[in-house]
Scaffold this motif. Sequence first.
Motif, PDB file in Angstrom:
ATOM      1  N   CYS A 103      27.096  51.488 102.367  1.00  0.00           N
ATOM      2  CA  CYS A 103      27.569  50.276 103.048  1.00  0.00           C
ATOM      3  C   CYS A 103      28.403  49.431 102.082  1.00  0.00           C
ATOM      4  O   CYS A 103      28.246  49.510 100.864  1.00  0.00           O
ATOM      5  N   THR A 135      27.649  48.407 111.535  1.00  0.00           N
ATOM      6  CA  THR A 135      27.088  47.843 110.319  1.00  0.00           C
ATOM      7  C   THR A 135      25.637  48.282 110.159  1.00  0.00           C
ATOM      8  O   THR A 135      25.043  48.859 111.081  1.00  0.00           O
ATOM      9  N   LYS A 136      25.073  47.971 109.002  1.00  0.00           N
ATOM     10  CA  LYS A 136      23.664  48.295 108.768  1.00  0.00           C
ATOM     11  C   LYS A 136      22.790  47.581 109.788  1.00  0.00           C
ATOM     12  O   LYS A 136      21.786  48.140 110.281  1.00  0.00           O
ATOM     13  N   GLU A 137      23.162  46.382 110.160  1.00  0.00           N
ATOM     14  CA  GLU A 137      22.392  45.640 111.159  1.00  0.00           C
ATOM     15  C   GLU A 137      22.419  46.352 112.516  1.00  0.00           C
ATOM     16  O   GLU A 137      21.412  46.380 113.228  1.00  0.00           O
ATOM     17  N   ASP A 138      23.566  46.954 112.855  1.00  0.00           N
ATOM     18  CA  ASP A 138      23.649  47.721 114.098  1.00  0.00           C
ATOM     19  C   ASP A 138      22.696  48.907 114.061  1.00  0.00           C
ATOM     20  O   ASP A 138      22.018  49.219 115.053  1.00  0.00           O
ATOM     21  N   ASN A 174      30.194  45.538  95.418  1.00  0.00           N
ATOM     22  CA  ASN A 174      30.376  45.389  96.863  1.00  0.00           C
ATOM     23  C   ASN A 174      29.836  46.578  97.664  1.00  0.00           C
ATOM     24  O   ASN A 174      30.080  46.677  98.872  1.00  0.00           O
ATOM     25  N   GLY A 192      30.514  45.359 101.581  1.00  0.00           N
ATOM     26  CA  GLY A 192      30.789  44.000 102.041  1.00  0.00           C
ATOM     27  C   GLY A 192      29.547  43.241 102.432  1.00  0.00           C
ATOM     28  O   GLY A 192      28.462  43.806 102.579  1.00  0.00           O
ATOM     29  N   PRO A 193      29.711  41.916 102.631  1.00  0.00           N
ATOM     30  CA  PRO A 193      28.566  41.080 103.015  1.00  0.00           C
ATOM     31  C   PRO A 193      27.976  41.468 104.368  1.00  0.00           C
ATOM     32  O   PRO A 193      26.785  41.280 104.617  1.00  0.00           O
ATOM     33  N   GLU A 194      28.814  42.033 105.262  1.00  0.00           N
ATOM     34  CA  GLU A 194      28.308  42.454 106.575  1.00  0.00           C
ATOM     35  C   GLU A 194      27.689  43.844 106.518  1.00  0.00           C
ATOM     36  O   GLU A 194      27.143  44.325 107.516  1.00  0.00           O
ATOM     37  N   GLU A 195      27.773  44.487 105.355  1.00  0.00           N
ATOM     38  CA  GLU A 195      27.229  45.830 105.143  1.00  0.00           C
ATOM     39  C   GLU A 195      27.758  46.817 106.192  1.00  0.00           C
ATOM     40  O   GLU A 195      27.002  47.496 106.893  1.00  0.00           O
ATOM     41  N   LYS A 196      29.059  46.903 106.262  1.00  0.00           N
ATOM     42  CA  LYS A 196      29.677  47.890 107.151  1.00  0.00           C
ATOM     43  C   LYS A 196      29.375  49.280 106.618  1.00  0.00           C
ATOM     44  O   LYS A 196      29.492  49.554 105.427  1.00  0.00           O
TER      45      LYS A 196
END
Length: 521
Positions: free
Chosen positions: A466, A499-502, A438, A468-472
Amino acid sequence: MYIKPTNLVYNNLIKRIIFRKSATRTFTNKSIIYNQIGSTTKMHIKDINKPTKNVKAHYEYLVIGGGSGGVASSRRAASYGAKTLLIEGKAMGGTCVNVGCVPKKVMWYASDLATRITHANEYGLYQNVEPKLTKENLTFNWEYFKEKRDAYVKRLNGIYERNLTKEGVDYVFGWARFNKDGQVEVTKSDTGDVDIYTADKILIATGGKPIYPTNIPGYELGTDSDGFFQMKTQPKKVVVVGAGYIGVELAGVFNGLGSETHLVIRGETLLRKFDDIIQNTITDYYVSEGIDIHKKSQVSKVEKNGDGGKLTITLNDGTVISEVDDIIWTIGRRSLLGIGLENVGVKLNEKEQIVVDEYQRTNVSNIYSLGDVVGKVELTPVAIATGRKLANRLFGPSIYKDQKQDFTNVPSAVFSHPEAGSIGLTEKQAIEKYGKANVKVYTSKFTAMYYAMLEHKSPTSYKLVCTGPEEKVVGLHLVGDNSAEILQGFGVAIKMGATKEDFDSCVAIHPTSAEEIVTLR
Protein backbone atom coordinates in the motif's frame (compact mmCIF):
# COMPACT_ATOMS: atom_id res chain seq x y z
CA MET A 1 -5.26 -32.68 -79.61
CA TYR A 2 -3.75 -31.21 -76.44
CA ILE A 3 -4.10 -27.47 -75.86
CA LYS A 4 -1.86 -25.95 -73.18
CA PRO A 5 -3.85 -23.68 -70.85
CA THR A 6 -2.72 -20.09 -70.78
CA ASN A 7 -1.87 -18.20 -67.61
CA LEU A 8 -4.88 -16.01 -68.32
CA VAL A 9 -7.24 -18.99 -68.12
CA TYR A 10 -5.66 -20.18 -64.90
CA ASN A 11 -5.58 -16.75 -63.27
CA ASN A 12 -9.17 -15.95 -64.20
CA LEU A 13 -10.23 -19.18 -62.51
CA ILE A 14 -8.40 -18.20 -59.34
CA LYS A 15 -10.00 -14.75 -59.44
CA ARG A 16 -13.45 -16.33 -59.57
CA ILE A 17 -12.90 -18.55 -56.55
CA ILE A 18 -10.53 -16.60 -54.31
CA PHE A 19 -13.22 -14.41 -52.79
CA ARG A 20 -15.65 -17.22 -52.10
CA LYS A 21 -16.33 -17.66 -48.43
CA SER A 22 -14.58 -21.02 -48.23
CA ALA A 23 -11.96 -20.39 -50.90
CA THR A 24 -9.01 -20.49 -48.55
CA ARG A 25 -10.03 -23.93 -47.35
CA THR A 26 -11.91 -25.65 -50.17
CA PHE A 27 -9.45 -24.81 -52.91
CA THR A 28 -6.13 -25.49 -51.20
CA ASN A 29 -5.81 -28.78 -53.08
CA LYS A 30 -4.54 -28.10 -56.61
CA SER A 31 -6.34 -31.09 -58.06
CA ILE A 32 -9.70 -29.57 -57.08
CA ILE A 33 -8.84 -26.34 -58.87
CA TYR A 34 -7.63 -28.14 -61.96
CA ASN A 35 -10.82 -30.17 -62.21
CA GLN A 36 -12.64 -26.90 -62.83
CA ILE A 37 -10.58 -26.44 -66.01
CA GLY A 38 -10.72 -29.98 -67.37
CA SER A 39 -8.95 -33.31 -67.19
CA THR A 40 -6.30 -32.53 -69.82
CA THR A 41 -5.32 -29.35 -68.00
CA LYS A 42 -5.15 -31.28 -64.73
CA MET A 43 -2.67 -33.75 -66.21
CA HIS A 44 -0.49 -30.97 -67.57
CA ILE A 45 -0.31 -28.84 -64.44
CA LYS A 46 0.39 -31.78 -62.16
CA ASP A 47 3.77 -32.10 -63.87
CA ILE A 48 4.80 -28.67 -62.58
CA ASN A 49 6.61 -29.19 -59.24
CA LYS A 50 7.82 -25.69 -58.46
CA PRO A 51 5.59 -23.34 -56.37
CA THR A 52 3.28 -21.05 -58.31
CA LYS A 53 2.52 -17.41 -57.56
CA ASN A 54 -1.22 -16.92 -57.71
CA VAL A 55 -3.03 -13.69 -58.37
CA LYS A 56 -3.12 -11.30 -55.43
CA ALA A 57 -6.28 -10.50 -53.47
CA HIS A 58 -7.07 -7.36 -51.52
CA TYR A 59 -8.51 -7.12 -47.98
CA GLU A 60 -9.43 -4.32 -45.65
CA TYR A 61 -7.63 -6.05 -42.76
CA LEU A 62 -4.85 -8.62 -43.04
CA VAL A 63 -3.61 -10.28 -39.86
CA ILE A 64 -0.33 -12.19 -39.75
CA GLY A 65 -0.43 -14.69 -36.88
CA GLY A 66 -3.26 -16.92 -35.68
CA GLY A 67 -2.45 -16.72 -31.99
CA SER A 68 -4.61 -15.21 -29.27
CA GLY A 69 -4.16 -11.59 -30.31
CA GLY A 70 -4.43 -12.17 -34.04
CA VAL A 71 -7.54 -14.32 -33.82
CA ALA A 72 -9.27 -11.92 -31.41
CA SER A 73 -8.50 -8.88 -33.55
CA SER A 74 -9.52 -10.50 -36.84
CA ARG A 75 -12.82 -11.77 -35.44
CA ARG A 76 -13.67 -8.38 -33.96
CA ALA A 77 -12.81 -6.60 -37.23
CA ALA A 78 -14.95 -9.00 -39.25
CA SER A 79 -17.85 -8.48 -36.84
CA TYR A 80 -17.87 -4.85 -37.98
CA GLY A 81 -18.06 -5.93 -41.60
CA ALA A 82 -14.40 -5.51 -42.49
CA LYS A 83 -13.19 -7.93 -45.16
CA THR A 84 -10.55 -9.79 -43.14
CA LEU A 85 -7.84 -12.36 -43.86
CA LEU A 86 -5.93 -14.25 -41.14
CA ILE A 87 -2.65 -15.99 -41.99
CA GLU A 88 -1.24 -18.70 -39.69
CA GLY A 89 1.76 -20.92 -40.33
CA LYS A 90 1.04 -23.86 -38.02
CA ALA A 91 -2.17 -24.30 -36.03
CA MET A 92 -4.84 -21.86 -34.91
CA GLY A 93 -4.50 -20.62 -31.36
CA GLY A 94 -0.78 -19.91 -31.42
CA THR A 95 1.54 -20.66 -28.52
CA CYS A 96 -1.14 -20.53 -25.82
CA VAL A 97 -3.41 -23.19 -27.27
CA ASN A 98 -0.80 -25.47 -28.82
CA VAL A 99 2.38 -25.33 -26.73
CA GLY A 100 1.60 -22.96 -23.87
CA CYS A 101 -1.09 -22.07 -21.39
CA VAL A 102 -3.64 -24.73 -22.29
CA PRO A 103 -1.61 -27.97 -22.51
CA LYS A 104 0.62 -26.66 -19.69
CA LYS A 105 -2.36 -26.28 -17.36
CA VAL A 106 -3.57 -29.77 -18.28
CA MET A 107 -0.16 -31.15 -17.29
CA TRP A 108 -0.27 -29.09 -14.10
CA TYR A 109 -3.62 -30.65 -13.21
CA ALA A 110 -2.14 -34.12 -13.66
CA SER A 111 0.85 -33.29 -11.49
CA ASP A 112 -1.27 -31.60 -8.83
CA LEU A 113 -3.64 -34.56 -8.71
CA ALA A 114 -0.70 -36.95 -8.38
CA THR A 115 0.25 -35.13 -5.18
CA ARG A 116 -3.25 -34.89 -3.79
CA ILE A 117 -4.24 -38.52 -4.25
CA THR A 118 -1.35 -39.50 -1.98
CA HIS A 119 -3.16 -37.50 0.73
CA ALA A 120 -6.15 -39.83 0.60
CA ASN A 121 -4.95 -42.18 3.36
CA GLU A 122 -4.55 -39.35 5.85
CA TYR A 123 -8.12 -38.31 5.13
CA GLY A 124 -9.33 -41.80 5.97
CA LEU A 125 -9.67 -43.05 2.40
CA TYR A 126 -8.32 -46.44 1.28
CA GLN A 127 -7.01 -47.10 4.77
CA ASN A 128 -7.24 -50.86 4.32
CA VAL A 129 -5.69 -50.94 0.83
CA GLU A 130 -2.11 -52.19 0.58
CA PRO A 131 0.29 -51.03 -0.52
CA LYS A 132 -0.76 -47.52 0.36
CA LEU A 133 -0.39 -45.01 -2.45
CA THR A 134 2.74 -42.90 -2.02
CA LYS A 135 4.81 -40.65 -4.23
CA GLU A 136 7.35 -43.43 -4.58
CA ASN A 137 4.96 -46.08 -5.92
CA LEU A 138 2.71 -43.75 -7.91
CA THR A 139 2.75 -44.41 -11.66
CA PHE A 140 1.79 -42.09 -14.48
CA ASN A 141 0.95 -43.20 -18.01
CA TRP A 142 2.62 -40.41 -19.98
CA GLU A 143 1.85 -41.93 -23.38
CA TYR A 144 -1.87 -42.31 -22.63
CA PHE A 145 -2.17 -38.81 -21.22
CA LYS A 146 -0.20 -37.19 -24.06
CA GLU A 147 -2.56 -38.69 -26.61
CA LYS A 148 -5.58 -37.46 -24.66
CA ARG A 149 -4.08 -33.99 -24.15
CA ASP A 150 -3.13 -33.64 -27.81
CA ALA A 151 -6.64 -34.65 -28.89
CA TYR A 152 -8.04 -31.90 -26.65
CA VAL A 153 -5.74 -29.33 -28.27
CA LYS A 154 -6.78 -30.57 -31.71
CA ARG A 155 -10.43 -30.02 -30.80
CA LEU A 156 -9.59 -26.47 -29.74
CA ASN A 157 -7.89 -25.85 -33.10
CA GLY A 158 -11.13 -26.83 -34.79
CA ILE A 159 -13.17 -24.58 -32.53
CA TYR A 160 -10.92 -21.64 -33.39
CA GLU A 161 -11.36 -22.31 -37.11
CA ARG A 162 -15.13 -22.63 -36.82
CA ASN A 163 -15.38 -19.40 -34.83
CA LEU A 164 -13.40 -17.57 -37.51
CA THR A 165 -15.78 -18.90 -40.16
CA LYS A 166 -18.82 -17.84 -38.14
CA GLU A 167 -17.47 -14.30 -37.93
CA GLY A 168 -16.73 -14.23 -41.66
CA VAL A 169 -12.93 -14.26 -41.42
CA ASP A 170 -11.05 -15.85 -44.33
CA TYR A 171 -7.96 -17.72 -43.22
CA VAL A 172 -4.98 -19.40 -44.85
CA PHE A 173 -2.38 -21.75 -43.44
CA GLY A 174 0.99 -20.55 -44.64
CA TRP A 175 4.06 -18.46 -43.88
CA ALA A 176 3.75 -14.75 -44.58
CA ARG A 177 6.47 -12.38 -45.67
CA PHE A 178 6.55 -8.82 -46.98
CA ASN A 179 8.06 -8.64 -50.45
CA LYS A 180 9.96 -5.68 -51.86
CA ASP A 181 6.75 -4.21 -53.23
CA GLY A 182 5.23 -4.09 -49.75
CA GLN A 183 2.82 -6.90 -50.53
CA VAL A 184 2.31 -9.93 -48.31
CA GLU A 185 3.51 -13.16 -49.89
CA VAL A 186 2.18 -16.34 -48.31
CA THR A 187 3.85 -19.68 -48.90
CA LYS A 188 1.11 -22.21 -48.27
CA SER A 189 1.87 -24.84 -45.66
CA ASP A 190 0.34 -27.71 -47.64
CA THR A 191 1.30 -27.09 -51.27
CA GLY A 192 4.22 -24.64 -51.14
CA ASP A 193 2.41 -22.39 -53.60
CA VAL A 194 2.81 -18.65 -53.11
CA ASP A 195 -0.18 -16.33 -52.93
CA ILE A 196 0.15 -12.54 -52.88
CA TYR A 197 -2.16 -10.33 -50.83
CA THR A 198 -2.55 -6.63 -50.22
CA ALA A 199 -4.57 -4.84 -47.57
CA ASP A 200 -5.62 -1.42 -46.36
CA LYS A 201 -4.40 -2.26 -42.85
CA ILE A 202 -2.04 -5.00 -41.68
CA LEU A 203 -1.56 -6.40 -38.17
CA ILE A 204 1.61 -8.27 -37.20
CA ALA A 205 0.86 -10.64 -34.30
CA THR A 206 3.42 -13.38 -34.88
CA GLY A 207 4.24 -13.99 -31.21
CA GLY A 208 7.55 -15.34 -29.97
CA LYS A 209 9.76 -18.40 -29.95
CA PRO A 210 12.06 -20.00 -27.35
CA ILE A 211 15.73 -19.03 -27.15
CA TYR A 212 18.55 -21.58 -27.33
CA PRO A 213 22.00 -20.94 -25.77
CA THR A 214 23.95 -21.44 -28.99
CA ASN A 215 27.24 -20.60 -27.26
CA ILE A 216 27.08 -23.75 -25.10
CA PRO A 217 28.67 -26.87 -26.63
CA GLY A 218 26.02 -29.52 -27.13
CA TYR A 219 23.08 -27.15 -26.68
CA GLU A 220 21.31 -28.82 -29.62
CA LEU A 221 20.99 -32.03 -27.58
CA GLY A 222 18.36 -30.28 -25.48
CA THR A 223 14.84 -29.13 -26.26
CA ASP A 224 12.67 -26.17 -25.33
CA SER A 225 9.22 -25.57 -23.87
CA ASP A 226 7.67 -26.35 -27.28
CA GLY A 227 9.56 -29.64 -27.36
CA PHE A 228 8.25 -30.54 -23.90
CA PHE A 229 4.85 -31.17 -25.45
CA GLN A 230 6.39 -33.45 -28.09
CA MET A 231 7.97 -35.78 -25.54
CA LYS A 232 6.62 -39.27 -26.16
CA THR A 233 7.85 -40.72 -22.87
CA GLN A 234 8.38 -39.33 -19.41
CA PRO A 235 12.04 -38.74 -18.56
CA LYS A 236 13.17 -40.50 -15.41
CA LYS A 237 15.79 -37.79 -14.89
CA VAL A 238 15.46 -34.29 -16.32
CA VAL A 239 17.36 -31.01 -16.16
CA VAL A 240 15.43 -27.75 -16.58
CA VAL A 241 17.49 -24.60 -17.18
CA GLY A 242 15.99 -21.24 -16.21
CA ALA A 243 14.40 -19.54 -13.21
CA GLY A 244 11.43 -17.94 -14.96
CA TYR A 245 7.84 -19.05 -14.76
CA ILE A 246 8.11 -21.54 -17.65
CA GLY A 247 11.04 -23.38 -16.08
CA VAL A 248 9.44 -23.31 -12.64
CA GLU A 249 6.16 -24.69 -13.97
CA LEU A 250 7.79 -27.50 -15.97
CA ALA A 251 10.03 -28.46 -13.07
CA GLY A 252 6.98 -28.63 -10.79
CA VAL A 253 5.14 -30.86 -13.28
CA PHE A 254 8.05 -33.28 -13.63
CA ASN A 255 8.63 -33.49 -9.89
CA GLY A 256 4.95 -34.03 -9.13
CA LEU A 257 4.80 -36.88 -11.65
CA GLY A 258 7.83 -38.60 -10.17
CA SER A 259 10.77 -37.60 -12.38
CA GLU A 260 14.09 -36.82 -10.73
CA THR A 261 14.20 -33.08 -11.41
CA HIS A 262 17.16 -30.69 -11.51
CA LEU A 263 16.72 -26.95 -11.94
CA VAL A 264 19.73 -24.86 -12.99
CA ILE A 265 19.45 -21.14 -12.19
CA ARG A 266 21.86 -18.21 -12.36
CA GLY A 267 20.73 -16.57 -9.11
CA GLU A 268 19.73 -17.59 -5.60
CA THR A 269 15.97 -17.68 -6.13
CA LEU A 270 13.32 -18.62 -8.65
CA LEU A 271 10.92 -16.16 -10.30
CA ARG A 272 13.20 -13.14 -9.87
CA LYS A 273 10.78 -10.76 -11.60
CA PHE A 274 8.21 -11.35 -8.87
CA ASP A 275 7.99 -10.05 -5.32
CA ASP A 276 10.40 -11.44 -2.73
CA ILE A 277 7.61 -13.27 -0.92
CA ILE A 278 6.93 -15.32 -4.06
CA GLN A 279 10.61 -15.85 -4.87
CA ASN A 280 11.56 -17.10 -1.43
CA THR A 281 8.45 -19.15 -0.70
CA ILE A 282 8.51 -21.09 -3.99
CA THR A 283 12.29 -21.58 -3.95
CA ASP A 284 12.34 -22.94 -0.40
CA TYR A 285 9.37 -25.20 -1.00
CA TYR A 286 10.78 -26.64 -4.24
CA VAL A 287 13.96 -27.53 -2.37
CA SER A 288 11.96 -29.20 0.41
CA GLU A 289 9.97 -31.12 -2.22
CA GLY A 290 13.13 -32.73 -3.56
CA ILE A 291 13.84 -30.62 -6.63
CA ASP A 292 17.61 -30.26 -6.87
CA ILE A 293 18.10 -26.54 -7.49
CA HIS A 294 21.61 -25.67 -8.65
CA LYS A 295 21.89 -22.03 -7.58
CA LYS A 296 24.29 -19.49 -9.08
CA SER A 297 25.01 -21.98 -11.82
CA GLN A 298 25.08 -22.19 -15.59
CA VAL A 299 25.44 -25.09 -17.99
CA SER A 300 28.91 -25.15 -19.56
CA LYS A 301 28.43 -28.17 -21.85
CA VAL A 302 26.08 -30.98 -22.77
CA GLU A 303 27.39 -34.35 -23.93
CA LYS A 304 25.74 -37.51 -25.22
CA ASN A 305 26.88 -40.83 -23.79
CA GLY A 306 27.56 -43.18 -26.68
CA ASP A 307 24.60 -44.91 -28.23
CA GLY A 308 22.57 -45.06 -25.05
CA GLY A 309 21.00 -41.65 -25.53
CA LYS A 310 21.70 -40.49 -21.98
CA LEU A 311 23.18 -37.02 -21.45
CA THR A 312 25.89 -35.67 -19.20
CA ILE A 313 25.43 -32.06 -18.10
CA THR A 314 28.44 -30.14 -16.81
CA LEU A 315 27.93 -26.88 -14.88
CA ASN A 316 30.32 -23.95 -14.67
CA ASP A 317 31.30 -24.85 -11.08
CA GLY A 318 32.37 -28.34 -12.14
CA THR A 319 29.20 -30.12 -11.01
CA VAL A 320 28.34 -33.04 -13.27
CA ILE A 321 24.76 -34.29 -13.66
CA SER A 322 24.94 -37.69 -15.35
CA GLU A 323 22.50 -40.20 -16.83
CA VAL A 324 20.08 -37.43 -17.81
CA ASP A 325 17.23 -38.31 -20.17
CA ASP A 326 16.35 -34.77 -21.25
CA ILE A 327 17.50 -31.19 -20.79
CA ILE A 328 15.01 -28.38 -21.39
CA TRP A 329 16.10 -24.81 -22.08
CA THR A 330 13.70 -22.23 -20.60
CA ILE A 331 16.01 -19.24 -20.73
CA GLY A 332 13.71 -16.77 -22.45
CA ARG A 333 11.86 -16.07 -25.66
CA ARG A 334 12.35 -13.68 -28.55
CA SER A 335 10.02 -12.18 -31.13
CA LEU A 336 9.15 -14.43 -34.07
CA LEU A 337 10.14 -12.32 -37.05
CA GLY A 338 11.95 -13.05 -40.31
CA ILE A 339 8.92 -11.82 -42.24
CA GLY A 340 10.64 -9.26 -44.46
CA LEU A 341 10.10 -6.20 -42.26
CA GLU A 342 13.16 -4.64 -43.89
CA ASN A 343 11.18 -4.47 -47.13
CA VAL A 344 8.57 -2.18 -45.59
CA GLY A 345 10.75 -0.34 -43.09
CA VAL A 346 9.10 -1.40 -39.81
CA LYS A 347 11.29 -0.26 -36.93
CA LEU A 348 12.64 -2.69 -34.30
CA ASN A 349 14.18 -1.95 -30.90
CA GLU A 350 17.46 -3.28 -29.51
CA LYS A 351 15.70 -6.50 -28.43
CA GLU A 352 14.45 -7.05 -31.99
CA GLN A 353 10.87 -6.35 -30.94
CA ILE A 354 8.54 -4.30 -33.11
CA VAL A 355 8.28 -0.71 -31.89
CA VAL A 356 4.71 0.57 -31.49
CA ASP A 357 3.04 3.54 -29.87
CA GLU A 358 0.22 3.42 -27.33
CA TYR A 359 -2.26 2.69 -30.13
CA GLN A 360 -0.24 -0.29 -31.48
CA ARG A 361 0.88 1.73 -34.50
CA THR A 362 4.29 1.04 -36.02
CA ASN A 363 6.28 3.71 -37.83
CA VAL A 364 4.61 2.53 -41.08
CA SER A 365 1.22 4.18 -41.46
CA ASN A 366 -0.93 1.13 -42.23
CA ILE A 367 0.95 -1.51 -40.21
CA TYR A 368 0.13 -2.35 -36.57
CA SER A 369 1.54 -4.87 -34.11
CA LEU A 370 0.70 -6.39 -30.71
CA GLY A 371 1.34 -9.32 -28.42
CA ASP A 372 4.63 -11.06 -27.67
CA VAL A 373 6.26 -9.76 -30.85
CA VAL A 374 6.01 -6.29 -29.28
CA GLY A 375 7.03 -7.47 -25.81
CA LYS A 376 4.94 -5.11 -23.68
CA VAL A 377 3.16 -7.57 -21.37
CA GLU A 378 3.55 -11.07 -22.76
CA LEU A 379 0.30 -12.68 -21.61
CA THR A 380 -2.51 -14.25 -23.63
CA PRO A 381 -5.36 -12.20 -22.11
CA VAL A 382 -3.39 -9.01 -22.75
CA ALA A 383 -2.97 -9.90 -26.43
CA ILE A 384 -6.67 -10.70 -26.74
CA ALA A 385 -7.77 -7.46 -25.11
CA THR A 386 -5.29 -5.41 -27.13
CA GLY A 387 -6.34 -7.05 -30.39
CA ARG A 388 -10.02 -6.37 -29.78
CA LYS A 389 -9.41 -2.75 -28.84
CA LEU A 390 -7.33 -2.22 -31.96
CA ALA A 391 -10.12 -3.62 -34.17
CA ASN A 392 -12.68 -1.51 -32.31
CA ARG A 393 -10.69 1.61 -33.06
CA LEU A 394 -9.95 0.77 -36.69
CA PHE A 395 -13.34 -0.58 -37.76
CA GLY A 396 -15.83 0.08 -34.97
CA PRO A 397 -18.06 3.06 -34.21
CA SER A 398 -16.59 6.46 -33.40
CA ILE A 399 -16.96 5.94 -29.63
CA TYR A 400 -13.89 3.68 -29.89
CA LYS A 401 -11.68 6.11 -31.85
CA ASP A 402 -9.38 6.71 -28.86
CA GLN A 403 -9.60 3.27 -27.25
CA LYS A 404 -6.27 1.71 -26.27
CA GLN A 405 -5.00 -1.01 -23.96
CA ASP A 406 -4.03 -0.18 -20.38
CA PHE A 407 -0.98 -2.24 -19.41
CA THR A 408 -0.95 -1.32 -15.73
CA ASN A 409 -2.20 -3.59 -12.94
CA VAL A 410 -2.37 -6.70 -15.09
CA PRO A 411 -2.87 -9.81 -12.91
CA SER A 412 -0.78 -12.87 -13.70
CA ALA A 413 -0.39 -16.37 -12.28
CA VAL A 414 2.42 -18.91 -12.05
CA PHE A 415 1.23 -22.51 -12.03
CA SER A 416 3.96 -23.71 -9.75
CA HIS A 417 3.36 -26.09 -6.84
CA PRO A 418 1.77 -24.33 -5.00
CA GLU A 419 0.40 -21.64 -7.31
CA ALA A 420 1.51 -18.03 -7.19
CA GLY A 421 -0.28 -14.88 -8.31
CA SER A 422 0.69 -11.24 -8.62
CA ILE A 423 -0.77 -7.89 -9.59
CA GLY A 424 0.70 -4.41 -9.43
CA LEU A 425 4.01 -3.33 -7.93
CA THR A 426 6.38 -5.48 -5.91
CA GLU A 427 7.48 -4.09 -2.57
CA LYS A 428 10.82 -3.01 -4.06
CA GLN A 429 9.14 -1.33 -7.03
CA ALA A 430 6.75 0.55 -4.74
CA ILE A 431 9.63 1.83 -2.62
CA GLU A 432 11.52 2.95 -5.73
CA LYS A 433 8.45 4.78 -7.02
CA TYR A 434 6.98 6.29 -3.86
CA GLY A 435 9.80 6.22 -1.31
CA LYS A 436 10.13 3.87 1.65
CA ALA A 437 8.36 6.25 4.04
CA ASN A 438 5.27 6.24 1.84
CA VAL A 439 4.95 2.46 1.51
CA LYS A 440 3.27 0.14 4.01
CA VAL A 441 3.31 -3.62 3.63
CA TYR A 442 1.02 -6.23 5.19
CA THR A 443 1.96 -9.91 5.15
CA SER A 444 0.56 -13.21 6.33
CA LYS A 445 2.17 -16.65 6.29
CA PHE A 446 0.20 -19.69 7.41
CA THR A 447 -0.79 -23.25 6.65
CA ALA A 448 -4.11 -23.67 4.86
CA MET A 449 -6.76 -25.74 6.64
CA TYR A 450 -6.60 -28.47 3.99
CA TYR A 451 -3.20 -29.47 5.37
CA ALA A 452 -4.36 -29.64 8.99
CA MET A 453 -5.12 -33.35 8.48
CA LEU A 454 -1.82 -34.00 6.71
CA GLU A 455 1.67 -34.60 7.97
CA HIS A 456 3.04 -32.93 4.84
CA LYS A 457 2.39 -29.17 4.68
CA SER A 458 2.35 -26.71 1.80
CA PRO A 459 2.92 -22.99 2.44
CA THR A 460 0.57 -20.06 1.98
CA SER A 461 1.99 -16.52 1.91
CA TYR A 462 0.21 -13.26 1.12
CA LYS A 463 1.52 -9.70 0.81
CA LEU A 464 -0.40 -6.46 0.35
CA VAL A 465 1.59 -3.39 -0.76
CA CYS A 466 0.00 0.00 0.00
CA THR A 467 1.05 3.61 -0.50
CA GLY A 468 0.09 7.09 0.67
CA PRO A 469 -1.96 8.27 3.64
CA GLU A 470 -5.07 6.62 2.16
CA GLU A 471 -3.12 3.35 1.83
CA LYS A 472 -4.07 2.70 -1.77
CA VAL A 473 -3.36 -0.90 -2.69
CA VAL A 474 -0.68 -0.91 -5.42
CA GLY A 475 0.37 -4.55 -5.20
CA LEU A 476 -0.93 -7.96 -4.14
CA HIS A 477 1.25 -11.07 -4.17
CA LEU A 478 0.01 -14.56 -3.32
CA VAL A 479 1.46 -18.03 -2.87
CA GLY A 480 -0.77 -20.98 -2.02
CA ASP A 481 -3.51 -23.23 -3.28
CA ASN A 482 -6.00 -21.56 -5.65
CA SER A 483 -3.98 -18.33 -5.82
CA ALA A 484 -4.89 -17.78 -9.47
CA GLU A 485 -8.62 -18.03 -8.78
CA ILE A 486 -8.35 -15.81 -5.72
CA LEU A 487 -6.35 -13.15 -7.53
CA GLN A 488 -8.86 -12.74 -10.36
CA GLY A 489 -11.46 -11.24 -8.03
CA PHE A 490 -9.06 -9.08 -6.07
CA GLY A 491 -7.57 -7.90 -9.34
CA VAL A 492 -10.84 -6.11 -10.12
CA ALA A 493 -10.71 -4.27 -6.81
CA ILE A 494 -7.11 -3.15 -7.31
CA LYS A 495 -7.83 -2.07 -10.88
CA MET A 496 -10.62 0.11 -9.49
CA GLY A 497 -8.23 1.79 -7.03
CA ALA A 498 -9.19 0.03 -3.80
CA THR A 499 -7.59 1.05 -0.52
CA LYS A 500 -6.67 -0.99 2.53
CA GLU A 501 -9.82 0.33 4.18
CA ASP A 502 -11.88 -1.06 1.29
CA PHE A 503 -10.30 -4.46 1.80
CA ASP A 504 -10.93 -4.29 5.55
CA SER A 505 -14.57 -3.33 5.06
CA CYS A 506 -15.26 -6.53 3.13
CA VAL A 507 -16.57 -9.25 5.43
CA ALA A 508 -14.41 -12.37 5.35
CA ILE A 509 -15.64 -15.71 4.03
CA HIS A 510 -14.81 -18.31 6.68
CA PRO A 511 -13.12 -20.74 6.64
CA THR A 512 -11.01 -19.89 3.56
CA SER A 513 -7.44 -18.93 2.89
CA ALA A 514 -8.57 -15.82 0.98
CA GLU A 515 -10.16 -14.33 4.10
CA GLU A 516 -6.63 -13.53 5.28
CA ILE A 517 -6.40 -10.88 2.55
CA VAL A 518 -9.27 -8.85 4.04
CA THR A 519 -8.16 -9.32 7.65
CA LEU A 520 -4.47 -8.38 7.38
CA ARG A 521 -3.12 -6.46 10.36
